[in-house]
Design a protein around this motif. Structure first.
Motif, PDB file in Angstrom:
ATOM      1  N   THR A 242      15.708  -4.461 -43.245  1.00 30.61           N
ATOM      2  CA  THR A 242      16.622  -5.922 -43.306  1.00 30.61           C
ATOM      3  C   THR A 242      17.489  -5.574 -44.260  1.00 30.61           C
ATOM      4  N   ASN A 291      17.373  -7.324 -37.569  1.00 27.60           N
ATOM      5  CA  ASN A 291      16.444  -7.863 -37.828  1.00 27.60           C
ATOM      6  C   ASN A 291      16.035  -8.365 -39.185  1.00 27.60           C
ATOM      7  N   MET A 292      17.489  -8.812 -40.026  1.00 27.13           N
ATOM      8  CA  MET A 292      17.619  -9.568 -41.251  1.00 27.13           C
ATOM      9  C   MET A 292      18.061 -10.887 -40.757  1.00 27.13           C
ATOM     10  N   LYS A 295      14.311 -12.150 -39.421  1.00 28.80           N
ATOM     11  CA  LYS A 295      12.913 -12.547 -40.840  1.00 28.80           C
ATOM     12  C   LYS A 295      13.516 -13.902 -41.869  1.00 28.80           C
TER      13      LYS A 295
END
Length: 393
Positions: A242, A291-292, A295
């Motif tokens: 991430t 993904n970052m 999250k």
């Protein structure tokens, strides 16, 4: 911290001429005799006390006419004082010593330095030793030598290349930066120096660090200068990458700003708005960046629902504290999930999500949590089928 560099050398000061190469008796002989012919003195560094007598023999073989003295840390205070007084008075031509001479020595008559086994020394140590010569207007020479019968490590070669490359006066800062590159920055982001970074994640850690530095410089200490406590207390951990790749957002300032915005995004709508802005500006996101944002969505969801922990470890998802609707419990239990109503802790094996290769676990968890809060949890993809169906698969 702010830093000032003194880059202007004293008048008539000359850069030290550097030679890096294998130990050669002819090179050593020429270096010593050239210095003696102009009335100067020589430092010969051999950093092993137990073999320093052998170094004296090598100096004698290279220049038999030279008067040699010895200095090392195992000598008594009186012995060292006597040797250094003789050296300062010119009664000694070559001082064979350990790195004990690297600080506190200022002898303008000594303008040749020879170091054997220099591959054993650190870059900063070599640079410090080089500073023992060339302390007057006389041209100084420094020889960094290594045995011809050993293979140098990659780091040793990098150190020798650096000391050979940075010869100019005032190059100490460049040497220090190169040393940092070679040795690494240590545990800058580890528990020893950075406390709870593993708990808050890099993006939030960067935000907290930036604000702490800004507050220290400005003398601010008010609560309004810190992150909302709700975000600071939330832990979100996933095994997937991430981060924002440099290839995707090349400008460092823009990347840091995006990290900071994501760290402060306390609602899913804010995260989604940032995602749209980023995609419009930089194009399709690589997986690590996607993904970052996923999250950040999980953290924003946790902030809205009072959840303090969303993490994946040992093949299981842990969410705590969370309210799980009664209608969702059968499906979760069929997947070997466990829910403790008193503490609000949910532990769910990752097989529940039935992910295929290439699918994002973080995105799947965010979808699950959203459905959980809306009371629309879907049955397990893997374990909700009747046992007979599983046997006939």
């Amino acid at each position: 911290r702010d830093m000032s560099l003194i880059l202007t050398p004293p008048d008539n000061r000359r850069p030290v001429e550097v030679h890096v190469g294998e130990w050669d008796v002819d090179v050593v002989s020429e270096a010593i005799r050239r210095e003696l012919q102009r009335g100067g003195q020589v430092y010969y560094v051999s950093n092993r006390v137990r073999t320093i007598d052998e170094a004296v023999e090598r100096v004698g073989a290279a220049a038999a006419e030279a008067r040699v003295g010895v200095a090392h840390g195992k000598m008594t205070k009186e012995e060292l004082e006597r040797v250094m007084e003789d050296f300062s008075a010119g009664a000694i031509d070559v001082l064979v010593a350990t790195t004990i001479i690297e600080s506190g020595i200022d002898n303008p008559h000594t303008n040749t330095l020879i170091i054997e086994d220099s591959q054993r020394l650190g870059l900063a140590q070599m640079y410090q030793l080089k500073g023992r010569v060339g302390r007057s207007s006389v041209q100084a020479y420094a020889y960094f030598m290594f045995p011809d019968n050993i293979s140098l490590t990659e780091e040793a070669m990098a150190r020798l290349d650096a000391i050979n490359e940075h010869r100019d006066l005032g190059s100490g800062m460049r040497v220090a930066m190169r040393d940092l590159e070679i040795r690494g920055a240590g545990s800058l982001l580890g528990a020893e120096q950075s406390g709870n970074m593993s708990g808050v994640g890099f993006d939030l850690f960067a935000q907290m660090l930036s604000q702490a530095v800004a507050n220290a410089r400005e003398g601010a200490s008010g609560e309004d200068a810190m992150l909302p406590p709700a975000l600071s207390d939330i832990t979100v951990n996933f095994p997937e990458h991430t981060y924002i790749p440099e290839e995707y957002v090349s400008d460092a300032d823009a990347r840091v700003l995006l990290y900071r915005k994501l760290a402060c995004a306390d609602t899913p709508s804010v995260v989604e708005e940032l995602r749209e802005q980023t995609s419009e500006r930089y194009g399709a996101m690589p997986q690590a960046c996607a993904n970052m944002f996923a999250k950040s969505l999980v953290r924003a969801w946790a902030n809205e629902h009072g959840v303090k922990l969303v993490g994946v470890s040992a093949g299981k998802l842990t969410v705590e504290p969370v309210d799980v609707p009664k209608d969702a419990l059968p499906s979760l239990r069929r997947a070997s999930g466990r829910y403790v109503a008193q503490s609000g802790k949910l532990v769910l094996p990752l097989k529940y999500f039935g992910l295929k290769e290439g699918e994002s676990l973080i995105a799947a968890v965010h979808e699950f949590l959203t459905n959980l809060s809306e009371g629309t949890v879907a049955p397990s993809k893997d374990v909700s089928r009747p046992s007979s169906a599983r046997r006939n698969r």
